[in-house]
Design an enzyme around this catalytic site. Structure first.
Site, PDB file in Angstrom:
ATOM      1  N   SER A 189      -1.589 -13.250  -5.750  1.00 58.45           N
ATOM      2  CA  SER A 189      -2.349 -12.906  -6.953  1.00 58.45           C
ATOM      3  C   SER A 189      -1.695 -11.689  -7.583  1.00 58.45           C
ATOM      4  CB  SER A 189      -3.789 -12.548  -6.561  1.00 58.45           C
ATOM      5  OG  SER A 189      -4.454 -11.899  -7.619  1.00 58.45           O
ATOM      6  N   LYS A 207      -3.546  -9.768  -0.150  1.00 64.25           N
ATOM      7  CA  LYS A 207      -2.511 -10.481  -0.904  1.00 64.25           C
ATOM      8  C   LYS A 207      -1.185  -9.698  -0.912  1.00 64.25           C
ATOM      9  CE  LYS A 207      -4.685 -14.212  -2.094  1.00 64.25           C
ATOM     10  NZ  LYS A 207      -4.252 -15.502  -1.522  1.00 64.25           N
ATOM     11  N   TYR A 244      -9.290  -7.691  -1.045  1.00 61.56           N
ATOM     12  CA  TYR A 244      -8.584  -8.910  -1.464  1.00 61.56           C
ATOM     13  C   TYR A 244      -7.145  -8.551  -1.864  1.00 61.56           C
ATOM     14  CZ  TYR A 244      -7.434 -13.005  -4.350  1.00 61.56           C
ATOM     15  OH  TYR A 244      -6.826 -14.114  -4.908  1.00 61.56           O
TER      16      TYR A 244
END
Length: 258
Positions: free
Chosen positions: A149, A166, A162
């Protein structure tokens, strides 16, 4: 003369796409299948993947559905073994399945949430890649595409854990590329921006957030899941034969927006 069109052909290739019953994963699986690959549709729900397989077969695409909760060891092994039993081996692995169960400051999340995010977003792709390594090596090489991402490259409020997971996936990919190149295996990362999926609904369903994003993006809009498929098809095919260890954004210009 080598045909550049032919270099995108994936006929005879076998691809596993995790989290492919909807959203970006489904679009990627469709793109690979349209280029000739035999695709394994996978997610936790057998019912969801059966629906996608039926949809694909109706338009002449080759697919099978194998349910897998990528956080569970025996299910990961089952996914890889069943694929090899059914298709004879694996050439392409797209680690797309991911979770983001929490939105808020990093200091408010509990340890259990941290462990869960790392388990699914980092550990599972690492282990799945290790599991397919013998098959890819035996077949003379292959392509691993990890879906990260833009959050891995640029922090934004509320998505700290998150983003951290990533970012770890980026470095895992670079190490896979470096260590496994000798087996003919390439590994690359795709970093999508804001894409209209159920996963990102909390962002784009908030009109204020969406307006702000669309004003700042050079593209002036959020992306659609099908716009991620082309990059993956490039990275999976001979057209991307010299691309390994790379990080590619498909974000409508998010990384250059100020």
């Amino acid at each position: 003369m080598n045909s550049s069109k032919q270099s995108f052909n994936l006929e005879g290739k076998v691809a596993i796409v995790t989290g492919s019953s909807k959203g970006i994963g489904k679009s990627i699986a469709q793109g690979l299948a349209e280029h000739g690959a035999k695709v394994v549709i996978s997610s936790r729900s057998q019912e969801s993947i059966d629906k996608v397989v039926t949809e694909f077969k109706t338009v002449g695409l080759e697919a099978v559905g194998i349910a897998c909760h990528i956080g569970k060891a025996e299910q990961r092994e089952h996914l890889v073994q069943r694929t090899i039993d059914h298709f004879g081996g694996i050439d392409i692995l797209v680690n797309n399945a991911a979770i983001n169960p929490v939105y808020g400051p990093i200091e408010d999340a509990d340890e259990g949430v941290f462990d869960k995010i790392m388990d699914i977003n980092v550990k599972a792709p690492w282990i799945l890649s290790n599991l397919i390594l013998p098959s890819m090596t035996k077949r003379g090489g292959g392509s691993i595409i990890n879906i990260a991402s833009v959050e891995a490259l640029h922090p934004s409020a509320g998505l700290g854990l998150y983003s951290t997971s990533k970012a770890a996936l980026l470095m895992l990919t670079k190490n896979q590329a470096k260590e496994w190149g000798t087996h003919g295996i390439r590994a690359n990362v795709l970093c999508p921006g804001l894409i209209k999926t159920k996963f990102s609904a909390a962002l784009w369903q908030n009109e204020q957030v969406l307006n702000k994003i669309e004003k700042t993006l050079p593209s002036g809009r959020m992306g659609m899941p099908e716009e991620m498929a082309g990059v993956v098809c490039l990275l999976a095919s001979d057209a991307g034969a010299y691309m390994t260890g790379g990080v590619y954004t498909a974000d409508g210009g998010y990384m250059i927006a100020g």
